[in-house]
Every structure is written in structure tokens, then in C-alpha cells.
Design an enzyme around this catalytic site. Structure first.
Site, PDB file in Angstrom:
ATOM      1  N   ARG A 164      -6.060 -16.893  -0.687  1.00  0.00           N
ATOM      2  CA  ARG A 164      -4.827 -16.847   0.127  1.00  0.00           C
ATOM      3  C   ARG A 164      -3.622 -17.380  -0.652  1.00  0.00           C
ATOM      4  NH1 ARG A 164      -8.321 -14.574   2.067  1.00  0.00           N
ATOM      5  NH2 ARG A 164      -8.991 -14.523   4.237  1.00  0.00           N
ATOM      6  N   SER A 238      -5.487 -16.161  11.176  1.00  0.00           N
ATOM      7  CA  SER A 238      -5.879 -17.547  10.872  1.00  0.00           C
ATOM      8  C   SER A 238      -4.632 -18.386  10.615  1.00  0.00           C
ATOM      9  CB  SER A 238      -6.746 -17.595   9.618  1.00  0.00           C
ATOM     10  OG  SER A 238      -7.870 -16.793   9.802  1.00  0.00           O
ATOM     11  N   GLU A 334      -1.911 -21.576   6.639  1.00  0.00           N
ATOM     12  CA  GLU A 334      -1.883 -20.273   5.956  1.00  0.00           C
ATOM     13  C   GLU A 334      -0.614 -19.488   6.307  1.00  0.00           C
ATOM     14  OE1 GLU A 334      -5.569 -17.961   6.015  1.00  0.00           O
ATOM     15  OE2 GLU A 334      -4.392 -16.156   6.351  1.00  0.00           O
TER      16      GLU A 334
HETATM   17  C1  LIG Z   1      -4.666 -10.517  14.207  1.00  0.00           C
HETATM   18  C2  LIG Z   1      -4.407 -10.853  12.755  1.00  0.00           C
HETATM   19  C3  LIG Z   1      -5.453 -10.833  11.849  1.00  0.00           C
HETATM   20  C4  LIG Z   1      -5.235 -11.140  10.496  1.00  0.00           C
HETATM   21  N1  LIG Z   1      -6.285 -11.096   9.644  1.00  0.00           N
HETATM   22  C5  LIG Z   1      -6.102 -11.375   8.334  1.00  0.00           C
HETATM   23  C6  LIG Z   1      -7.203 -11.318   7.424  1.00  0.00           C
HETATM   24  O1  LIG Z   1      -8.325 -10.986   7.785  1.00  0.00           O
HETATM   25  N2  LIG Z   1      -6.969 -11.638   6.132  1.00  0.00           N
HETATM   26  C7  LIG Z   1      -5.731 -11.982   5.680  1.00  0.00           C
HETATM   27  O2  LIG Z   1      -5.599 -12.260   4.482  1.00  0.00           O
HETATM   28  N3  LIG Z   1      -4.669 -12.032   6.521  1.00  0.00           N
HETATM   29  C8  LIG Z   1      -4.818 -11.738   7.826  1.00  0.00           C
HETATM   30  N4  LIG Z   1      -3.756 -11.796   8.691  1.00  0.00           N
HETATM   31  C9  LIG Z   1      -2.435 -12.228   8.193  1.00  0.00           C
HETATM   32  C10 LIG Z   1      -1.476 -11.066   7.833  1.00  0.00           C
HETATM   33  O3  LIG Z   1      -1.809  -9.898   8.515  1.00  0.00           O
HETATM   34  C11 LIG Z   1      -1.473 -10.767   6.328  1.00  0.00           C
HETATM   35  O4  LIG Z   1      -1.119 -11.912   5.596  1.00  0.00           O
HETATM   36  C12 LIG Z   1      -0.502  -9.630   5.976  1.00  0.00           C
HETATM   37  O5  LIG Z   1      -0.633  -9.286   4.622  1.00  0.00           O
HETATM   38  C13 LIG Z   1       0.959  -9.981   6.253  1.00  0.00           C
HETATM   39  O6  LIG Z   1       1.699  -8.794   6.098  1.00  0.00           O
HETATM   40  P1  LIG Z   1       3.122  -8.602   6.751  1.00  0.00           P
HETATM   41  O7  LIG Z   1       3.673  -7.328   6.212  1.00  0.00           O
HETATM   42  O8  LIG Z   1       3.041  -8.708   8.219  1.00  0.00           O
HETATM   43  O9  LIG Z   1       3.894  -9.852   6.138  1.00  0.00           O
HETATM   44  P2  LIG Z   1       5.080 -10.681   6.816  1.00  0.00           P
HETATM   45  O10 LIG Z   1       4.537 -11.545   7.888  1.00  0.00           O
HETATM   46  O11 LIG Z   1       6.208  -9.790   7.157  1.00  0.00           O
HETATM   47  O12 LIG Z   1       5.481 -11.599   5.574  1.00  0.00           O
HETATM   48  C14 LIG Z   1       4.601 -12.589   5.100  1.00  0.00           C
HETATM   49  C15 LIG Z   1       5.249 -13.288   3.893  1.00  0.00           C
HETATM   50  O13 LIG Z   1       5.386 -12.379   2.821  1.00  0.00           O
HETATM   51  C16 LIG Z   1       6.763 -12.190   2.469  1.00  0.00           C
HETATM   52  N5  LIG Z   1       6.900 -10.751   2.188  1.00  0.00           N
HETATM   53  C17 LIG Z   1       6.546  -9.732   3.000  1.00  0.00           C
HETATM   54  N6  LIG Z   1       6.739  -8.558   2.374  1.00  0.00           N
HETATM   55  C18 LIG Z   1       7.232  -8.854   1.147  1.00  0.00           C
HETATM   56  C19 LIG Z   1       7.648  -8.057   0.027  1.00  0.00           C
HETATM   57  N7  LIG Z   1       7.592  -6.723   0.058  1.00  0.00           N
HETATM   58  N8  LIG Z   1       8.121  -8.691  -1.074  1.00  0.00           N
HETATM   59  C20 LIG Z   1       8.193 -10.047  -1.116  1.00  0.00           C
HETATM   60  N9  LIG Z   1       7.817 -10.846  -0.092  1.00  0.00           N
HETATM   61  C21 LIG Z   1       7.338 -10.249   1.024  1.00  0.00           C
HETATM   62  C22 LIG Z   1       7.552 -12.658   3.681  1.00  0.00           C
HETATM   63  O14 LIG Z   1       8.854 -13.092   3.325  1.00  0.00           O
HETATM   64  C23 LIG Z   1       6.662 -13.787   4.182  1.00  0.00           C
HETATM   65  O15 LIG Z   1       6.876 -14.947   3.420  1.00  0.00           O
HETATM   66  C24 LIG Z   1      -3.933 -11.483  10.049  1.00  0.00           C
HETATM   67  C25 LIG Z   1      -2.869 -11.495  10.975  1.00  0.00           C
HETATM   68  C26 LIG Z   1      -3.099 -11.176  12.308  1.00  0.00           C
HETATM   69  C27 LIG Z   1      -1.945 -11.159  13.265  1.00  0.00           C
END
Ligand SMILES: Cc1cc2nc3c(=O)[nH]c(=O)nc-3n(C[C@H](O)[C@H](O)[C@H](O)COP(=O)(O)OP(=O)(O)OC[C@H]3O[C@@H](n4cnc5c(N)ncnc54)[C@H](O)[C@@H]3O)c2cc1C
Length: 342
Positions: A164, A238, A334
Site C-alpha cells: 500500500r 480498508s 491507509e
Molecule cells: C469498497 C472499497 C473497497 C476497496 N478495496 C480495495 C482493495 O481491495 N485494495 C486496495 O488496494 N484498495 C482498495 N480500496 C481503496 C481504493 O479503491 C483504491 O486505493 C483506489 O486505487 C483509489 O482510486 P481512486 O481513483 O478512487 O483514487 P482517489 O481516491 O481519487 O485518490 C486517491 C489518492 O491518489 C491521488 N491520485 C488519484 N489519481 C491520481 C493521479 N492520476 N495522479 C496522481 N495522484 C492521483 C489522490 O490525490 C489521492 O491522494 C477500496 C475502496 C473501497 C471504497
């Protein structure tokens, strides 16, 4: 480029906490990203990159420019009949991209099915699930420098992908906008079914007939039964990381808690299940009317409706203090905290 003012972010965040941003823009190309960065710099504004909003907790409104990456597209860089290198634009929805790779018969991402969010955020914390992390199939990513608009290709070593973790959450935090990510996939990759309940989900299918798609279907089924759907119950997956500690510290904890589940790591350290620690400390299902610790998965904090980011954060701190008191262990968060008051 159309910049909006005073935009409500609540429904762009899977936690669904109330939050607005002073300015908001959607960007679909590298040039759009550069234009948005320049616009913010000229106005002296802070920027925040938004993907699917599934790994963020807002503590307050954002006073700068939120740049939402909405670029889409997928291209094949290399295909030798077995291995394929595929590049996806940062705004692609992760699960949709995973399904597309599986439709093409490419293995590697099936265990990462149904993770919310976009491709661009996937390297940020080296997303992982069911025994696989993207670092297992990661080739490179391209990102735009926030200061000067330069496009740079980062290889796997430069990204420092860990549990992570990545360089973009540490040394290079806030310095680059990831615009595309490349993965090396394999039509004949071995199926990874030993983690969690995957094997039992697949028990009806003879081993030699199982496909990557079958593993994906099993993962989707398990995740749907265990994790709350953010559309129904706000959450960011998480909230805490599983602690990874040195063996001597583990032995001390194990002395008092002989039933503690543990997972020895290759480097000699020991990984513990944060969900188990939280459950043992008495927090599973703990309810504060508008928000709670999920009753099926103690690692997940949920917004039942009407909770603010600060309220959820207070609950997180209470859980952390309690786990520390009971096990002498500090849980690490996380989820990315936005606008936190130190
Ligand atoms: C129900 C649920 C289940 C999940 N299960 C998992 C799992 O099994 N494993 C896991 O690892 N995670 C899990 N997650 C967490 C999450 O889905 C992941 O971390 C996912 O990759 C976040 O993507 P996002 O586009 O929503 O990021 P965001 O929430 O939009 O951004 C997250 C971070 O990344 C930065 N960011 C986003 N895009 C970019 C970019 N293009 N360039 C630079 N910075 C950027 C943002 O500024 C922020 O700091 C889960 C979340 C939920 C709600």
C-alpha cells in the site's frame, strides 16, 4: 477547459461526507492537465488530483483547484501471442479496465477485480487484493510534473511500490500527475486461488478448466458478500493498513495473545491482520448512529448517512488508541486524509 466554482464533491467521494472545492475542473488529455496546473499556479492555488474518490476522507472544504482525471482509452504496446503490454489512461475506471483485459483473455489482474477507483490511482498505493498487487504486473507509468509540465516515464524501481505504498505517497507526494499506466499481462499466467475463499468458490469447476475470468467472478462474489457497497454505505475500503512488524515485537504480542493470526513475510517480518486486532479490541460493529465500524469487516469505517469527515476521523483515532492500548501497536491509516488539521 471549463473551471467550475464552489463545486460539491460529496457524490464524487465514496465516503459521501460533505465537502466542497473552491474550484473544480475535469481533464481528459495531457494538455488539459498542463493547462489546469498552470491555471492553478497563476492563481497561487493548491491542487488536488481526484480519480474515483474511493481512497480519500475530507476533513474540510478544499480551497484550491480539484483536478478530476477523466481521460479514457486503452492501447496495446506489445503482443507476442502470449504476453501483452497494455497501456490504460488514468481516468479509466479500474474494474472496467480489468474486465476488458479478461475479455481479451489476458491474465494478471483477475484477483484485483471490483476494486473501486481509476487506473491512475492504482500505483499510488500499489493496490492489492487476494494475494496480488499491481506491482506483480506493472510495467511503467507516465506522469506530468506539477511544477513544469514535463512528461516522464517511471519504471517499477522508480515507483518504489510496496505494501500500500509508492514513491508518490512519500518523497514525490503531490509532485506528479499520473496520466497513464502500463501492465504486462500473460494469456497463460498461473491462476492464484489460494488466498481467502477463492478456492472454495471455484470448487465446482475442475482445476484444468478454470479460467482467469472464473477467478475474477469468484473474487467479485466474495467481495460483494464481505465489503459494503459505497453507493449504499459510504466508505473507502480498508481504513487501516495491516501492521508489518519485526519478529521480536511479534513474539511479545503473541505471548499474551496466543490465537493471533499472523503471516510471516519474505524479509523475516510478520504481517498482522488489522481487522482482527480491531475486532479483539471490541470495535467491530461499534455504532455512532451516523457512522460506524463495519459489522462484517472491522477494517472498514462506514458513513451510515450524515457523518462528517471529522466525525469519522475521531472514530478512527479512538480505534487506533484502543488497539495501541491493548496490543502496544500503532495502526497506520491507509486512506488519504484531505484538509486534516494537525
Ligand atoms: C469498497 C472499497 C473497497 C476497496 N478495496 C480495495 C482493495 O481491495 N485494495 C486496495 O488496494 N484498495 C482498495 N480500496 C481503496 C481504493 O479503491 C483504491 O486505493 C483506489 O486505487 C483509489 O482510486 P481512486 O481513483 O478512487 O483514487 P482517489 O481516491 O481519487 O485518490 C486517491 C489518492 O491518489 C491521488 N491520485 C488519484 N489519481 C491520481 C493521479 N492520476 N495522479 C496522481 N495522484 C492521483 C489522490 O490525490 C489521492 O491522494 C477500496 C475502496 C473501497 C471504497
Amino acid at each position: 477547459m471549463k473551471v467550475e466554482s464552489k463545486t460539491d464533491l460529496t457524490n464524487k467521494l465514496t465516503f459521501h461526507v460533505p465537502a466542497t472545492t473552491r474550484f473544480y475542473v475535469e481533464v481528459a488529455t495531457d494538455d488539459d492537465v498542463r493547462e489546469a496546473l498552470l491555471w492553478a499556479r497563476n492563481k497561487g492555488l493548491e491542487i488536488l488530483i481526484l480519480g474515483g474518490g474511493s481512497n480519500m476522507l475530507f476533513h474540510s472544504d478544499f480551497e484550491g483547484l480539484v483536478i478530476n482525471i477523466v481521460s479514457t482509452g486503452m492501447a496495446i504496446e506489445m503482443d507476442d501471442g502470449r504476453f501483452v503490454e497494455v497501456v490504460a489512461e488514468a481516468g479509466e475506471v479500474w474494474h472496467k479496465f480489468v474486465l476488458q483485459t479478461l475479455e481479451n483473455g489476458w491474465g494478471g489482474l483477475e484477483n484485483l477485480s471490483l476494486i473501486p477507483g481509476c487506473v491512475g490511482a492504482s500505483p499510488m498505493q500499489n493496490i492489492g487484493a487476494y494475494g496480488v498487487e499491481i506491482k506483480d504486473v506493472f510495467s511503467w507509468l507516465e506522469a506530468i510534473n506539477v511544477e513544469n509540465g514535463e512528461l516522464k516515464r517511471f519504471n517499477i524501481e522508480e515507483c518504489k511500490l510496496g505494501y500500500r505504498e509508492s514513491v508518490f505517497k512519500r518523497e514525490l507526494k503531490g509532485k506528479w500527475v499520473i496520466v497513464r499506466v502500463a501492465f504486462h499481462l500473460d494469456r497463460e499466467s498461473e491462476l492464484k486461488t489460494s488466498y481467502g475463499a477463492i478456492e472454495s468458490e471455484l470448487s465446482e469447476i475442475p482445476t484444468d478448466l478454470r479460467t482467469h475470468k472464473d477467478v475474477s467472478n469468484a473474487v467479485i462474489k466474495i467481495r460483494n458478500s464481505k465489503l459494503p457497497n459505497p453507493d449504499e454505505l459510504g466508505n473507502a475500503g480498508s481504513f487501516f493498513k495491516n501492521p508489518v512488524i519485526i519478529e521480536s515485537d511479534f513474539k511479545i504480542i503473541q505471548k499474551n495473545h496466543s490465537d493471533i493470526p499472523f503471516y510471516p513475510q519474505e524479509d523475516g517480518k510478520v504481517k498482522l491482520a488489522a481487522g482482527w486486532l480491531i475486532d479483539q479490541a471490541g470495535w467491530k460493529g461499534h455504532d455512532r448512529i451516523t457512522h460506524a465500524v463495519h459489522d462484517k469487516q472491522a477494517l472498514v469505517l462506514v458513513n451510515k448517512g450524515g457523518a462528517t469527515g471529522n466525525e469519522i476521523w475521531t472514530l478512527a483515532l479512538d480505534v487506533m488508541r484502543s488497539v495501541e492500548k491493548r496490543f502496544g501497536l500503532q495502526l497506520e491509516v491507509e486512506v488519504n486524509q484531505i484538509g486534516i488539521k494537525s
